[in-house]
Each structure stands twice: as C-alpha cells, then as structure tokens.
Design an enzyme around this catalytic site. Sequence first.
Site, PDB file in Angstrom:
ATOM      1  N   ARG A 188      -6.708   8.203  -6.510  1.00  0.00           N
ATOM      2  CA  ARG A 188      -5.452   8.023  -7.598  1.00  0.00           C
ATOM      3  C   ARG A 188      -5.872   6.833  -8.244  1.00  0.00           C
ATOM      4  NH1 ARG A 188       0.034   8.155  -4.646  1.00  0.00           N
ATOM      5  NH2 ARG A 188      -1.280   6.939  -3.270  1.00  0.00           N
ATOM      6  N   ASP A 239      -2.128   1.442  -6.459  1.00  0.00           N
ATOM      7  CA  ASP A 239      -1.450   0.642  -7.279  1.00  0.00           C
ATOM      8  C   ASP A 239      -2.222  -0.631  -7.876  1.00  0.00           C
ATOM      9  OD1 ASP A 239       1.275   1.469  -6.975  1.00  0.00           O
ATOM     10  OD2 ASP A 239       1.038   0.806  -5.023  1.00  0.00           O
ATOM     11  N   HIS A 277       5.534  -0.618  -0.807  1.00  0.00           N
ATOM     12  CA  HIS A 277       5.446   0.885  -1.546  1.00  0.00           C
ATOM     13  C   HIS A 277       5.207   0.611  -2.803  1.00  0.00           C
ATOM     14  CE1 HIS A 277       5.886   4.881  -1.822  1.00  0.00           C
ATOM     15  NE2 HIS A 277       7.117   5.160  -1.574  1.00  0.00           N
ATOM     16  N   HIS A 313      -3.343   1.139   3.055  1.00  0.00           N
ATOM     17  CA  HIS A 313      -2.561   2.230   3.101  1.00  0.00           C
ATOM     18  C   HIS A 313      -2.227   2.706   4.749  1.00  0.00           C
ATOM     19  CE1 HIS A 313      -1.046   6.273   2.029  1.00  0.00           C
ATOM     20  NE2 HIS A 313      -0.799   5.643   0.841  1.00  0.00           N
ATOM     21  N   SER A 341       9.369   6.913  -0.050  1.00  0.00           N
ATOM     22  CA  SER A 341      10.278   7.390  -1.223  1.00  0.00           C
ATOM     23  C   SER A 341      10.458   8.943  -1.074  1.00  0.00           C
ATOM     24  CB  SER A 341       9.798   7.245  -2.514  1.00  0.00           C
ATOM     25  OG  SER A 341       8.154   7.585  -2.492  1.00  0.00           O
TER      26      SER A 341
HETATM   27  N1  HAX Z   1      -3.213  -7.410   3.163  1.00  0.00           N
HETATM   28  C1  HAX Z   1      -2.954  -8.222   4.244  1.00  0.00           C
HETATM   29  N2  HAX Z   1      -2.834  -7.401   5.408  1.00  0.00           N
HETATM   30  C2  HAX Z   1      -2.626  -6.443   5.410  1.00  0.00           C
HETATM   31  C3  HAX Z   1      -3.000  -5.577   4.411  1.00  0.00           C
HETATM   32  C4  HAX Z   1      -3.207  -6.043   3.107  1.00  0.00           C
HETATM   33  N3  HAX Z   1      -3.477  -5.480   1.998  1.00  0.00           N
HETATM   34  N4  HAX Z   1      -2.880  -4.164   4.814  1.00  0.00           N
HETATM   35  C5  HAX Z   1      -2.544  -4.190   5.996  1.00  0.00           C
HETATM   36  N5  HAX Z   1      -2.460  -5.439   6.466  1.00  0.00           N
HETATM   37  C6  HAX Z   1      -2.256  -5.666   7.699  1.00  0.00           C
HETATM   38  C7  HAX Z   1      -0.743  -5.436   8.165  1.00  0.00           C
HETATM   39  O1  HAX Z   1       0.234  -6.279   7.745  1.00  0.00           O
HETATM   40  C8  HAX Z   1      -0.563  -5.372   9.863  1.00  0.00           C
HETATM   41  O2  HAX Z   1      -0.531  -6.531  10.028  1.00  0.00           O
HETATM   42  P1  HAX Z   1       0.228  -6.904  11.555  1.00  0.00           P
HETATM   43  O3  HAX Z   1      -0.459  -6.010  12.664  1.00  0.00           O
HETATM   44  O4  HAX Z   1       0.173  -8.441  11.430  1.00  0.00           O
HETATM   45  O5  HAX Z   1       1.546  -6.459  11.202  1.00  0.00           O
HETATM   46  C9  HAX Z   1      -2.265  -4.785  10.083  1.00  0.00           C
HETATM   47  O6  HAX Z   1      -2.937  -5.112   8.680  1.00  0.00           O
HETATM   48  C10 HAX Z   1      -2.147  -3.384  10.366  1.00  0.00           C
HETATM   49  O7  HAX Z   1      -1.713  -2.757   9.290  1.00  0.00           O
HETATM   50  P2  HAX Z   1      -2.108  -1.164   8.855  1.00  0.00           P
HETATM   51  O8  HAX Z   1      -1.976  -0.307   9.886  1.00  0.00           O
HETATM   52  O9  HAX Z   1      -3.678  -1.193   8.251  1.00  0.00           O
HETATM   53  O10 HAX Z   1      -1.503  -0.798   7.621  1.00  0.00           O
HETATM   54  P3  HAX Z   1       0.213  -0.395   7.784  1.00  0.00           P
HETATM   55  O11 HAX Z   1       0.141   1.110   7.788  1.00  0.00           O
HETATM   56  O12 HAX Z   1       0.878  -1.165   8.673  1.00  0.00           O
HETATM   57  O13 HAX Z   1       0.657  -0.683   6.182  1.00  0.00           O
HETATM   58  C11 HAX Z   1       0.468  -0.898   3.763  1.00  0.00           C
HETATM   59  C12 HAX Z   1       0.140  -0.156   5.071  1.00  0.00           C
HETATM   60  C13 HAX Z   1       0.125  -0.327   2.712  1.00  0.00           C
HETATM   61  C14 HAX Z   1       2.096  -1.380   3.894  1.00  0.00           C
HETATM   62  C15 HAX Z   1      -0.259  -2.317   3.932  1.00  0.00           C
HETATM   63  O14 HAX Z   1      -1.618  -1.959   3.845  1.00  0.00           O
HETATM   64  C16 HAX Z   1       0.069  -3.443   3.032  1.00  0.00           C
HETATM   65  O15 HAX Z   1       1.042  -4.060   3.138  1.00  0.00           O
HETATM   66  N6  HAX Z   1      -0.568  -3.231   1.800  1.00  0.00           N
HETATM   67  C17 HAX Z   1      -0.189  -4.297   0.495  1.00  0.00           C
HETATM   68  C18 HAX Z   1       0.845  -3.708   0.001  1.00  0.00           C
HETATM   69  C19 HAX Z   1       0.654  -2.616  -0.841  1.00  0.00           C
HETATM   70  O16 HAX Z   1      -0.481  -2.622  -1.673  1.00  0.00           O
HETATM   71  N7  HAX Z   1       1.408  -1.442  -0.728  1.00  0.00           N
HETATM   72  C20 HAX Z   1       1.194  -0.295  -1.676  1.00  0.00           C
HETATM   73  C21 HAX Z   1       0.587   0.920  -0.877  1.00  0.00           C
HETATM   74  C22 HAX Z   1       0.560   2.208  -1.515  1.00  0.00           C
HETATM   75  C23 HAX Z   1       1.704   2.587  -1.764  1.00  0.00           C
HETATM   76  O17 HAX Z   1       2.832   3.210  -1.153  1.00  0.00           O
HETATM   77  N8  HAX Z   1       2.109   2.613  -3.020  1.00  0.00           N
HETATM   78  O18 HAX Z   1       3.376   3.105  -3.355  1.00  0.00           O
END
Ligand code: HAX
Length: 441
Positions: A326, A372, A270, A317, A240
């Site tokens: 937070r 979140d 996000h 994250h 964002s």
């Molecule tokens: N559940 C399952 N798998 C997860 C995970 C989770 N909570 N967090 C990371 N992973 C996976 C990723 O999908 C990735 O898998 P692939 O290699 O197969 O693609 C792997 O672990 C490595 O990911 P990472 O490097 O640890 O994390 P990223 O930087 O790629 O992604 C995310 C960060 C926040 C998008 C991720 O942790 C996620 O999808 N979390 C769940 C959704 C969520 O809660 N999002 C909110 C985040 C905070 C935010 O921005 N709020 O606004």
Amino acid sequence: MPIKEKFRKVALPYREEIRNLRKEAAEMPLGEYTVGQAYRGAKGIRSIVYETSSVDPFEGIRYQGYSIPEMLAQLPAHPEGGPYPEGAFYLLLMGKMPSEQDVKELSRELLQRSEVPPHVFEVLDRMPEDTHPMAQFSMGILAMEPTSAFARAYREGVSRYDLWEYMFEDVLNLLGRLPKIAAYIYGRMRGVKPDLTVNPDDDWAGNFANWLGFGEHQSFRHFLRLYLMLLADHEGGNVSAHTNRLVGSALSDVYFSYSAAMNGLAGPLHGLANQEVIRWILQMKQELGGGVPTDAQLKEYVEGTLHAGRVIPGFGHGVLRRTDPRFKAQFEFAMKHISADENVRIVDALFRVVPPILEATGKVKNPWPNVDLATGAVFYHYGLEEFNFYTVLFGVSRAIGTSAALTWDRVLMYPIERPKSITSRWIREQWEQYKESREGL
Ligand code: HAX
C-alpha cells in the site's frame, strides 16, 4: 503520600519484574502459543475469524483473495484516474469484482444516503476549534447513533436472524455520510462552511473531493480514490478493525462501534502515523535548515529520534515483514506525478536510509516502510497542508472494509467476543512449575 507516588513505588519495580518474566518465560507454551506472544499484544495468535481480507507477512493485504496489484489492475477505475473505493466495498462484501455498472449504482446509492442529520453538525460546532479532528470525527459518528436502524430493530424485538439487514442499512448510511462529516470538520479547521451539495454525476470519492474544496484538482481526486481504496481493510486484528468488530460483537450498533474504532485509529502507532510522518519530516527540515537533507544528515536525525526514545513513524508493522504494497502504490503515484517535490524526495531518501538503522537495533522485526510513509507528502503537495486531518481521511477509508466485515459478522451471527485473559501472577506460577518439570528431565 499522594496515591500517584504510592503507586509509582509499586509500579516501577513491578514493570522491571515483568520485563524479566517476559524474557525468561517467553518460550513457555500456552496451548499452541507462547507467553511471549501473549505479552506482545497477541501477535501471530490466530483467534479472530474475519471474512473480508487477510494479510500475508511478505505479500501484504488481499481483499477477498485479490492482492493490491491485482485490484489496481481489475477494479473499475474512474476515467480521470484512481480505482473507485466503492468498488472495494463491493468486492469485500460480495467476494467478487464489481462491474462498472455495479460501482455506479453503489456510488449513486451512497450519495443518496449522504444527508447528515443537522444536529451532528451542531454537536461539532460546540466542540473547541482546536479539538483534534479525530476526536471530532469520532464524536460526529457517535452523534448519529440516534438514527440507528439496527438499535431500533433490536429494541422492537426483531429476530436475531434478521438483525443483519438493519445493520446493513446503518452501514450504507454511515458510508454515505462519513465524507460529509469529514469535509465539515476540514471546513471547521479552516474557518469555512463547506458546500456539501451532491453532484449526482460525480462518484462518491469525487463528491468527497468537491466537499473538501479540491473538486477542480484532478490529480488530488485521482490520489484520493487510490488512497480510499488502499486503506479500506487490513484483516481483523489491527486496532481499528478489531475494535469495530469487538464492540459490534456486543450488538452495539455501527455508530457505537465505528466511533470506538476511530478512537483506536487516532493512536500514533496506528492511523495517526500518517500525520506523524509529515510532522516529523517538516520538523526535521526546520531543524536542518530546509531543503532535502543529505543521507548523512538523515541518518544522524533518525538516530537522534531513536536515542530520544521515540519511534520512526512510517516504518515497522505488527504483521508485515516487507515493504507494505500500500506504501508502494502511493509512492509509485508520487514518483510518477510529483517526484520533484521536496517531501517526496525526503520520503525516497528515508526509504533508503532508515531500514539499515532500524535493522541495526536488532529488535525491530520489520524495518521497512508501512502504509503511512508517503501519504502526507502527497496530500501536502496538493495543498492539503492541515496534516492533523490526514487520519480522518484514513478513517473514511477504513469504514469501507470494517463495515463490510461487520455486516458479515451479523449475517453469520458470530457471538460476543470474549477471549480469556491471564494474570502475570498466573504466568509466574506456571513458569515455576514448568521450570521444575524441565529440571526433572
Ligand atoms: N521505530 C523505532 N522502534 C521501532 C519501530 C520504529 N518504526 N518499529 C518497531 N520498533 C521497536 C518497537 O517499539 C519494539 O521496541 P521495544 O521492544 O523496546 O518495545 C521493538 O522494535 C519490536 O517491535 P516490533 O515487534 O517490530 O513491532 P510491534 O509489532 O511491537 O509494533 C508498530 C509495530 C507499527 C507499532 C511499530 O513498528 C511502530 O511503532 N512503528 C512506528 C509507528 C508507525 O508507523 N505506525 C503505523 C503502523 C501502520 C499502521 O497501523 N497504520 O495505520
């Protein structure tokens, strides 16, 4: 053959090929960085200058150098509870803590600017009622664009050196109006027209609570202030904030840029994660017969979610490598005020059960709770059960930080953003040369 079928034949083998290339060439340097980083969404690449805040992977966010615990201790707080979110705007913008007087003046100024042009509500009224609240929010923001002082000033030939002043006008109007737009959308979700009268004796967030229909609910008002303060800024690379900055860098006005930012916040990886967490918890309870599941049941459910190829919302994250402070601040609030709530107890249990499971996957870099995880449990407890609306609350908050940052971008006259992109073909060629050069060693 339909084009989609033709494309599938090209796309799926190419995805496999690139998956292999990403693994093989991950450590190949690209200047100071690696191919792996480029493929992983530019994680860790320092290429954005963002003035207002910065995230440390272990300690979390700092607004102008102040950590969350420092802000909770030092920002002026309302007598009924909760730091004033306007105080965070002041801090992010001015680089120093506001006094009580500073906050009150700002609160008054934002409320004076809170009138929303009537056509904005008419635009919202034309949207189907089941339109996601974030789509309505984005549309409501965009609908205000004709009122942009910045766009008018640009058209009239105002010097580049002075444009920031008009941007600042837009930013203050945006912050003043957003709570009313959000409350109007919440009213639409419930089939009521909210009373949007300003109470000049109440603060910005207090008025927002009134417009949402929770004006009498002191704990809700307390939590809303806390929430709006905590989520205001998270440095410049998150989807964002970065979108706001990127679009703004083309000298699009803040209505264009913040509407675009909200389209990014609406993604489940996000900001939408706050609704996804509670949706997932409620579904879990329904499937498991209600009540607080045992740790063994939770473990099985979490593993089932992972096996279904889904993420566990509220964990992980892109930058943080520890529990998000937070989250801690919201969770502490929940444990202090509503610890007996079923969903709060489930959040507590998830905090215990989920990290080892994510850790065991061997790939999740941060298995800990993110911002979140606890939000929905608290709002739900206080009667705000329309969880599709939670990301709009996040959106009202995020405007505080990103608008302060965008104002600085214009003051400092940062240029249009235009990073260099590369193709996988180019990477493959470089990779072949790199391998050859290393074989010769
Ligand atoms: N559940 C399952 N798998 C997860 C995970 C989770 N909570 N967090 C990371 N992973 C996976 C990723 O999908 C990735 O898998 P692939 O290699 O197969 O693609 C792997 O672990 C490595 O990911 P990472 O490097 O640890 O994390 P990223 O930087 O790629 O992604 C995310 C960060 C926040 C998008 C991720 O942790 C996620 O999808 N979390 C769940 C959704 C969520 O809660 N999002 C909110 C985040 C905070 C935010 O921005 N709020 O606004």
